[in-house]
Design a protein around this motif. Structure first.
Motif, mmCIF file in Angstrom:
data_model
loop_
_atom_site.group_PDB
_atom_site.id
_atom_site.type_symbol
_atom_site.label_atom_id
_atom_site.label_comp_id
_atom_site.label_asym_id
_atom_site.label_seq_id
_atom_site.Cartn_x
_atom_site.Cartn_y
_atom_site.Cartn_z
ATOM 1 N N ARG A 13 0.889 -1.325 0.034
ATOM 2 C CA ARG A 13 -0.071 -0.088 -0.084
ATOM 3 C C ARG A 13 0.702 1.004 0.016
ATOM 4 O O ARG A 13 0.577 2.216 -0.776
ATOM 5 C CB ARG A 13 -0.866 -0.037 1.318
ATOM 6 N N TRP A 14 2.033 1.365 0.747
ATOM 7 C CA TRP A 14 2.890 2.406 0.908
ATOM 8 C C TRP A 14 3.406 2.624 -0.563
ATOM 9 O O TRP A 14 3.676 3.647 -1.007
ATOM 10 C CB TRP A 14 3.769 2.249 1.969
ATOM 11 N N ARG A 15 3.949 1.446 -1.109
ATOM 12 C CA ARG A 15 4.609 1.619 -2.050
ATOM 13 C C ARG A 15 3.799 2.240 -3.345
ATOM 14 O O ARG A 15 4.088 3.267 -4.028
ATOM 15 C CB ARG A 15 4.950 0.288 -2.921
ATOM 16 N N ARG A 16 2.369 1.949 -3.324
ATOM 17 C CA ARG A 16 1.625 2.346 -4.352
ATOM 18 C C ARG A 16 1.238 3.820 -3.972
ATOM 19 O O ARG A 16 0.947 4.635 -4.819
ATOM 20 C CB ARG A 16 0.173 1.358 -4.371
ATOM 21 N N TYR A 17 1.197 4.232 -2.680
ATOM 22 C CA TYR A 17 1.004 5.615 -2.632
ATOM 23 C C TYR A 17 1.883 6.322 -3.075
ATOM 24 O O TYR A 17 1.971 7.466 -3.553
ATOM 25 C CB TYR A 17 0.998 5.836 -1.141
ATOM 26 N N LEU A 18 3.267 6.034 -2.908
ATOM 27 C CA LEU A 18 4.478 6.582 -3.609
ATOM 28 C C LEU A 18 4.334 6.836 -5.069
ATOM 29 O O LEU A 18 4.572 7.726 -5.783
ATOM 30 C CB LEU A 18 5.634 6.136 -3.156
ATOM 31 N N ILE A 86 -3.982 1.686 -14.099
ATOM 32 C CA ILE A 86 -3.884 0.953 -12.698
ATOM 33 C C ILE A 86 -4.519 2.022 -11.808
ATOM 34 O O ILE A 86 -4.272 3.169 -12.123
ATOM 35 C CB ILE A 86 -2.565 0.538 -12.318
ATOM 36 N N ALA A 87 -5.120 1.676 -10.739
ATOM 37 C CA ALA A 87 -5.548 2.404 -9.711
ATOM 38 C C ALA A 87 -4.878 3.453 -9.069
ATOM 39 O O ALA A 87 -5.029 4.398 -8.710
ATOM 40 C CB ALA A 87 -6.414 1.479 -8.848
ATOM 41 N N HIS A 88 -3.341 2.772 -8.784
ATOM 42 C CA HIS A 88 -2.478 3.784 -8.262
ATOM 43 C C HIS A 88 -1.477 4.424 -9.263
ATOM 44 O O HIS A 88 -0.363 4.834 -8.731
ATOM 45 C CB HIS A 88 -1.701 2.822 -7.309
ATOM 46 N N ARG A 89 -1.936 4.828 -10.343
ATOM 47 C CA ARG A 89 -1.285 5.697 -11.409
ATOM 48 C C ARG A 89 -0.818 6.822 -10.797
ATOM 49 O O ARG A 89 -1.381 7.256 -10.097
ATOM 50 C CB ARG A 89 -1.960 5.553 -12.742
ATOM 51 N N SER A 90 0.160 7.399 -11.500
ATOM 52 C CA SER A 90 0.413 8.802 -11.061
ATOM 53 C C SER A 90 -0.625 9.803 -11.133
ATOM 54 O O SER A 90 -1.485 9.764 -12.144
ATOM 55 C CB SER A 90 1.565 9.403 -12.040
ATOM 56 N N ARG A 91 -0.539 10.713 -10.323
ATOM 57 C CA ARG A 91 -1.616 11.831 -9.955
ATOM 58 C C ARG A 91 -0.892 13.048 -10.718
ATOM 59 O O ARG A 91 -1.502 14.032 -10.591
ATOM 60 C CB ARG A 91 -2.238 11.789 -8.617
ATOM 61 N N ASN A 355 9.815 2.939 -19.528
ATOM 62 C CA ASN A 355 8.392 2.983 -20.687
ATOM 63 C C ASN A 355 7.423 3.594 -19.929
ATOM 64 O O ASN A 355 7.290 3.503 -18.616
ATOM 65 C CB ASN A 355 8.046 1.473 -20.775
ATOM 66 N N PRO A 356 6.433 4.177 -20.370
ATOM 67 C CA PRO A 356 5.202 4.939 -19.738
ATOM 68 C C PRO A 356 4.152 3.830 -19.374
ATOM 69 O O PRO A 356 3.350 4.509 -18.528
ATOM 70 C CB PRO A 356 4.831 5.656 -20.970
ATOM 71 N N ASP A 357 4.206 2.880 -19.421
ATOM 72 C CA ASP A 357 3.454 1.706 -18.808
ATOM 73 C C ASP A 357 4.120 0.695 -17.789
ATOM 74 O O ASP A 357 3.460 -0.085 -17.536
ATOM 75 C CB ASP A 357 2.590 0.903 -20.073
ATOM 76 N N TYR A 358 5.339 1.061 -17.529
ATOM 77 C CA TYR A 358 5.953 0.390 -16.337
ATOM 78 C C TYR A 358 5.403 0.544 -15.097
ATOM 79 O O TYR A 358 5.107 1.716 -14.701
ATOM 80 C CB TYR A 358 7.428 0.790 -16.307
ATOM 81 N N ASP A 359 5.353 -0.581 -14.337
ATOM 82 C CA ASP A 359 5.092 -0.528 -12.683
ATOM 83 C C ASP A 359 5.912 -1.212 -12.112
ATOM 84 O O ASP A 359 5.889 -2.565 -12.440
ATOM 85 C CB ASP A 359 3.624 -0.618 -12.492
ATOM 86 N N PHE A 360 6.395 -1.065 -10.800
ATOM 87 C CA PHE A 360 7.240 -1.916 -10.230
ATOM 88 C C PHE A 360 6.172 -3.066 -9.627
ATOM 89 O O PHE A 360 5.272 -3.126 -9.406
ATOM 90 C CB PHE A 360 7.708 -1.271 -8.915
#
Length: 381
Positions: A13-18, A86-91, A355-360
């Motif tokens: 959750r913390w990673r996705r918040y970041l 993704i729900a946690h994408r950049s804002r 890449n613009p669609d990368y996520d850890f």
């Protein structure tokens, strides 16, 4: 694994918040504040802030004397617009964690939870959240900061997730791990002219047109050592956007890349000589400026052996890696400590870094923490 399922859920959750709040190099103020808030909950013996700008370090002291072991993650994101849904994408418009530094921070946050509950038997652990890795300025700034002197490690370790390697498989090697690189801006100055009479001016266009293929032709074997040499043209501008003016000014941006720092010095000199020759041939002035400078990243044999030993002791999959062309400023810590970086597979078909669609991949949080904890146990008990 001393991290519980609840811990891992919290770390995800913390990673996705970041991930939702990326900040680029040198501007990681909110990210650093989020790190400090998390570390406060782990109650380290000390938290140092403002390292090299926005850097943060947490210190966990052991009961007995011993070495200082530093683990490093990066704070910064990239000026890349995220395209995923993704729900946690950049804002933050135009910015994204497209390199996985949010995941690297979560791995170190996991270590903070563990050492907050049980200090190392000896020595001390330093968890460094470093600013400005992406532009090569952060490690140098941290090392130059007087606050870092009391944190100086005997050993320094880092990891980077790497798409293209099977998920969870580590690559580790002695010697070169990442190339040296720098950005070179070559500026040509001549004289404008009316577009109907270009012969009355001095245009940089012919010089730049000739220099682009000449630089692009530089390859392995160009220098005496025979190692990798690469010059990548990244940007060109000539004159003003007008049809009536023959240009009098032009810039060529090129990224230079070598395995070793010494070769980089030679490649800089060679590239400047080529540009000066073009300028002289076409009656132009030429000047140079350097940006995003990264030294080579070389794994110390002892530090690499410690990583390999930890992987083997924990039964974690690993293989002998290879040097990556991409640069990494972690190598600067090799000037003060025995240092090594490993590469942790993000999956063979995972979107590539930047890449613009990368996520850890969140699955790597426990894997990375497991590896670092095994290293700490080896050195500190």
């Amino acid at each position: 694994m001393p991290l519980s399922d609840t811990d891992l859920a919290d770390l995800v959750r913390w990673r996705r918040y970041l991930h939702t709040m990326p900040e680029i190099s040198g501007d990681e103020h909110q990210t650093a504040a989020a790190v400090v808030r998390f570390l406060d909950g782990a109650a380290p013996d000390a938290i140092v802030t403002g390292l090299g700008g926005t850097g943060v370090a947490a210190v966990f002291n052991g009961a007995a004397p011993g070495p200082t072991v530093m683990f490093r993650a990066e704070l910064d994101a990239l000026p890349i617009a995220e395209i995923s849904e993704i729900a946690h994408r950049s804002r933050i418009a135009g910015k994204g964690h497209m390199c996985g530094h949010d995941g690297h921070m979560a791995i170190l946050a996991g270590l903070a939870l563990v050492f907050g509950r049980a200090r190392p038997a000896k020595g001390r652990v330093v968890l460094l959240f470093q600013p400005a890795e992406e532009n090569g300025a952060g490690a140098a700034a941290v090392l130059a900061d007087p606050k870092f002197h009391s944190l100086k490690p005997d050993f320094a370790f880092a990891l980077h997730n790497m798409p293209g390697i099977p998920l969870g498989v580590s690559w580790i090697k002695e010697g070169p791990a990442n190339c040296a690189s720098c950005g070179l801006k070559i500026t040509f100055s001549g004289k404008t002219a009316h577009a109907s009479m270009p012969e009355t001016g001095m245009s940089p266009a012919p010089a730049i047109a000739a220099l682009i293929p000449a630089l692009s032709a530089l390859r392995t074997g160009t220098l005496a050592g025979g190692d990798l040499v690469l010059a990548t043209v990244t940007h060109v501008t000539i004159g003003e956007p007008a049809f009536g003016i023959a240009p009098g000014h032009g810039e060529l941006w090129v990224t230079l890349r070598t395995v070793w720092d010494a070769d980089m010095a030679d490649l800089r000199a060679l590239t400047e000589d080529m540009a000066r020759a073009m300028a002289a041939e076409h009656g132009l002035q030429v000047s140079f400026s350097y940006h995003d400078e990264f030294g080579h990243c070389v794994n110390h044999p002892e530090a690499a052996a410690i990583i390999r030993r930890a992987l083997e002791a924990e039964g974690l999959p690993h293989a002998e890696g290879e040097a990556f062309r991409a640069s990494e400023d972690f190598g600067r810590f090799g000037t003060v400590a025995k240092s090594a970086m490993l590469f942790l597979g993000a999956g063979e078909t995972h979107p590539a870094l930047h890449n613009p669609d990368y996520d850890f991949p969140d699955q790597l949080i426990p894997t990375g923490a497991h590896i670092f904890l095994a290293i700490a146990r080896d050195l500190l008990g």
